[in-house]
Design an enzyme around this catalytic site. Sequence first.
Site, PDB file in Angstrom:
ATOM      1  CG  HIS A  24      -5.826  -2.912  -0.085  1.00  0.00           C
ATOM      2  ND1 HIS A  24      -5.150  -2.433  -1.194  1.00  0.00           N
ATOM      3  CD2 HIS A  24      -5.356  -2.208   0.981  1.00  0.00           C
ATOM      4  CE1 HIS A  24      -4.327  -1.471  -0.811  1.00  0.00           C
ATOM      5  NE2 HIS A  24      -4.421  -1.324   0.496  1.00  0.00           N
ATOM      6  CG  ASP A  39      -1.953   1.051   1.298  1.00  0.00           C
ATOM      7  OD1 ASP A  39      -2.961   1.038   0.570  1.00  0.00           O
ATOM      8  OD2 ASP A  39      -1.731   1.954   2.133  1.00  0.00           O
TER       9      ASP A  39
END
Length: 297
Positions: free
Chosen positions: A277, A101
């Site tokens: 994610h 991320d």
Amino acid sequence: MTFPEPTMVPVNGVELEVFEAGTGKPVILCHGWPEHAHSWRHQIPALVEAGHHVIAPNQRGYGNSSRPPEVTAYDIKHLTGDLVALLDHYGYDDATFIGHDWGAYVVWSLAVLHPARVNKVINLSLPYLDRTAMPSIDFMESVLGSDYYFVHFNRRPGVADALFDANTARFLGNLYRELASTTPLVDLATAESVPGEPVLNDEELAVLVAAFESSGFTGGINWYRNFDRNLDLLAAVDPIVRQPALMIYGDRDTIPPSPTLKDFVPGVDVLSLDAGHWIQQERPEETTQAILKWLAD
């Protein structure tokens, strides 16, 4: 092995809370938002077993690491400077960097700002962003609206921070799901329920909640408030990542694969896992084995 005990390490004018284990070739693990070094708990033992000195900092703004008050203290030169100083602290010329991320954004940027200090790159979720096409906050607002979280964080400073601080457990519990929610990110702090199975068990969520109840969210959100500033800081830098790299996507992530990745990272290998994610926490065994196999090749 149990999760390592932290050490406070002075770097680049701040202190970072660092978790380290093992000996051998250095690997530095860089978490994203809103995360913590604990997000690498599944990978650390295997990397140690494979002969690596694993260094997992809580980056500035997170955990017990320093939280400077100035927004500009969280720009990309400061964030990459912290990692360079961490290498200096441990006496390493270079290391393999693994990011997820926002941590991936920092690692990609480190590879072009300080190429001699990075020998290999492994990034999860966030591919290298072509800076010539990367949209600014103004563009995001025109296309995605004022409630899009990048825009919200920049246009309404302090609002999301306070909302997350007041509803930390609910926000993190709603966010860490295998299925991405259609609920606007800021609204996850007050949503009664969201779809998808939790990524974290109660004990793991408690670690994360305790960390953010102590640190608050402003430091991490300040990374977003330097988005346009980072574009300016990187504008004159050679954009090509020349180190060997591995990019791991989650098939169910809302961040799509980059069509220009190989143009800017010519030495990249690409892998996709059946994950959303939170790749290294959703699919810990598959992620760990992919990392180990690539490093061994």
